[in-house]
Write a protein that holds these residues in place. Sequence first.
Motif, short mmCIF file in Angstrom:
data_model
loop_
_atom_site.label_atom_id
_atom_site.label_comp_id
_atom_site.label_asym_id
_atom_site.label_seq_id
_atom_site.Cartn_x
_atom_site.Cartn_y
_atom_site.Cartn_z
N ASP A 64 0.84 -1.21 0.00
CA ASP A 64 0.00 0.00 0.00
C ASP A 64 0.87 1.26 0.00
O ASP A 64 0.58 2.21 -0.73
CB ASP A 64 -0.92 0.03 1.23
CG ASP A 64 -2.09 -0.93 1.10
OD1 ASP A 64 -2.16 -1.64 0.09
OD2 ASP A 64 -2.94 -0.96 2.01
N ASP A 65 1.91 1.26 0.83
CA ASP A 65 2.77 2.45 0.89
C ASP A 65 3.42 2.72 -0.46
O ASP A 65 3.59 3.88 -0.85
CB ASP A 65 3.84 2.28 1.98
CG ASP A 65 3.25 2.39 3.38
OD1 ASP A 65 2.15 2.97 3.51
OD2 ASP A 65 3.89 1.92 4.34
N LEU A 66 3.80 1.65 -1.16
CA LEU A 66 4.36 1.83 -2.50
C LEU A 66 3.29 2.37 -3.45
O LEU A 66 3.52 3.35 -4.17
CB LEU A 66 4.91 0.49 -3.01
CG LEU A 66 5.33 0.42 -4.47
CD1 LEU A 66 6.40 1.46 -4.80
CD2 LEU A 66 5.85 -0.99 -4.82
N MET A 67 2.11 1.75 -3.45
CA MET A 67 1.04 2.17 -4.37
C MET A 67 0.59 3.60 -4.07
O MET A 67 0.28 4.36 -4.98
CB MET A 67 -0.14 1.20 -4.29
CG MET A 67 0.17 -0.17 -4.90
SD MET A 67 -1.28 -1.25 -5.00
CE MET A 67 -1.20 -2.05 -3.41
N ASP A 68 0.52 3.92 -2.78
CA ASP A 68 0.05 5.26 -2.38
C ASP A 68 1.18 6.28 -2.32
O ASP A 68 0.95 7.45 -2.00
CB ASP A 68 -0.63 5.21 -0.99
CG ASP A 68 -1.80 4.25 -0.96
OD1 ASP A 68 -2.32 3.92 -2.05
OD2 ASP A 68 -2.20 3.84 0.15
N ARG A 69 2.42 5.82 -2.57
CA ARG A 69 3.59 6.70 -2.49
C ARG A 69 3.70 7.38 -1.12
O ARG A 69 3.91 8.59 -1.03
CB ARG A 69 3.54 7.76 -3.60
CG ARG A 69 3.55 7.20 -5.00
CD ARG A 69 4.96 6.91 -5.45
NE ARG A 69 4.99 5.69 -6.29
CZ ARG A 69 6.09 5.09 -6.68
NH1 ARG A 69 7.26 5.55 -6.30
NH2 ARG A 69 6.06 4.01 -7.41
N SER A 70 3.50 6.60 -0.06
CA SER A 70 3.65 7.14 1.30
C SER A 70 5.08 6.92 1.77
O SER A 70 5.50 5.77 1.95
CB SER A 70 2.70 6.41 2.26
OG SER A 70 1.38 6.45 1.77
N PRO A 71 5.84 7.98 1.97
CA PRO A 71 7.27 7.82 2.28
C PRO A 71 7.57 7.48 3.74
O PRO A 71 8.66 7.04 4.05
CB PRO A 71 7.87 9.19 1.92
CG PRO A 71 6.73 10.15 2.06
CD PRO A 71 5.46 9.39 1.77
#
Lengths: 324, 324
Positions: free
Chosen positions: B79-86
Amino acid sequence: MKDLKYYIDRVGQIFEEECFIADPAELYAPIDYTLRLGGKRIRPTLLLVANAMFGGDIDAVRHAALGIETFHNFTLLHDDLMDRSPVRRGQPTVYVKWDENTAILSGDTMFALAWRYFLRQPTPHLQAILNTFNETAIEVCEGQQYDMNFERRDDVTIEQYMMMIRKKTAVLLAGALNIGALYAGAPTSEVEKLYRYGIHTGLAFQLQDDLLDGYGDTAVFGKKTGQDIRDNKKTYLPLRAAQMCDETQRRQLAALFSSHDIDEEEKVQQVMNLYDAVGLKCEVERAIATEFDAAHRALDSIGVADEAKEPLREMLAQLDGRKK
Amino acid sequence: MKDLKYYIDRVGQIFEEECFIADPAELYAPIDYTLRLGGKRIRPTLLLVANAMFGGDIDAVRHAALGIETFHNFTLLHDDLMDRSPVRRGQPTVYVKWDENTAILSGDTMFALAWRYFLRQPTPHLQAILNTFNETAIEVCEGQQYDMNFERRDDVTIEQYMMMIRKKTAVLLAGALNIGALYAGAPTSEVEKLYRYGIHTGLAFQLQDDLLDGYGDTAVFGKKTGQDIRDNKKTYLPLRAAQMCDETQRRQLAALFSSHDIDEEEKVQQVMNLYDAVGLKCEVERAIATEFDAAHRALDSIGVADEAKEPLREMLAQLDGRKK
């Protein structure tokens, strides 16, 4: 007597009868697209054949066949994204046709759908089957990681390369066979022999891939040869060639495989000249033959009627003669 | 009598005692990093509590607790990759600290490792437990897809939004509770009541998240409020506000949520003014209270001694009062 084609056709039928569409469409359409593209479907075929060898019934493993192929295609979705491969089976890959997030999430869902298929297939051997499936899945992930690691290294040994292709390719063929046999209640000793058959067949298959990239007939192979050389990909070919070279040749080969400024076609030609100078083709063919021999021996040792082994012999014969 | 803190501490201990490192390091180091970062570990805690409610023994579900948290963290990596959450838990996310391929492949491996944990946990209820786990996993994937779909739509209804957060967040809390109860041999009727407790708790939790983004106390909340507004994220707040607005206000709100040229802080202020004008905060607090009430009622209905329910009551009390 059922031949290999019978099982291939049954796998085709199982996939035709299955529906992969559900809501949300953005998640399931790429799954349907991928599973309908076909490909050789070698893993579910092996699963059915192994099941039949030990007296199993196809209808009692149809979900397992769907499961193993769904898992395999999950790895393709993610591998194609990680490797930036735009084409698979002559069609755009999911991350190209849709986008990267779709390849990630539809892939994840396929992994879970594979489990759903296995969990839907009743069996008294559930724990052993699911363990086999899952440990195989973990090895496939490890294999992909080693493959990516090796691209950044230039000190990979042949042994490490063989370990990588065993995990990345061979274990899933072996796992498919074992799962098929376990559903039929095959004894552990025979399951282990089937596993050896699967591993050696998988290794032979991957070494053939490496060989065809260098020596395939473009017209039959369907793609330009030398791509691994253009990509500086350290497959079995350069690794084995390096062992056969003298010091001067080894330095030339290393220089070619680390250069980016030389003309691509010139580079392919120079590498192929080096391969030919040391007699590489013959040597790789020998290595492949060794794997096929080992697969045959493992198959011979399995304690079932000879005619039940015929489809797996056919599989070896077809792979042995493949030109693409 | 064991309180909630007892179970939280036991989960912490289980993770401290577990080794997540293996070869290749490039694959397993990010897994170790993620699972060692901690976080609230609410899912394994719920699993242990539900198990104890029906007479289970912690040592007999420690692998299941590891499994549910490993699965949850797999979804975070992707999810963090898909949502670009750093950033996650105050630290760089895996795709930032390593790279995108690492987030994909280490994530995949964590999904498989979650299965390994569940398969290692002996139980006569294996099939039901694995089905619960896997169907939950599929719903979580679907929830993430709906979440991404909704970002590109501006006609999402409150019902659709609630369905999305149910799948994306609530089902895994409910699934963790059910798995814990199933390991202890709880009857289906009680498992279903626990499920309702989990769903309503999960919905309340997510609505609180939405509310805190607008009305959290920055000093306590730990981050700047209004981020959902800056991101044009259609959470429960704008969806519910749109229902409460008159026609003029609705047009203003829609314009604000589709604008990209207005000054960000000015936009947050204008949206908050609209929220305040219709009395949104109070309305959302009412919706959250409704979910907590439903969770309490589900818990009350479960047929075990009242003191065995205390940790889950504590959980509700803590969540109910949370400011971050």
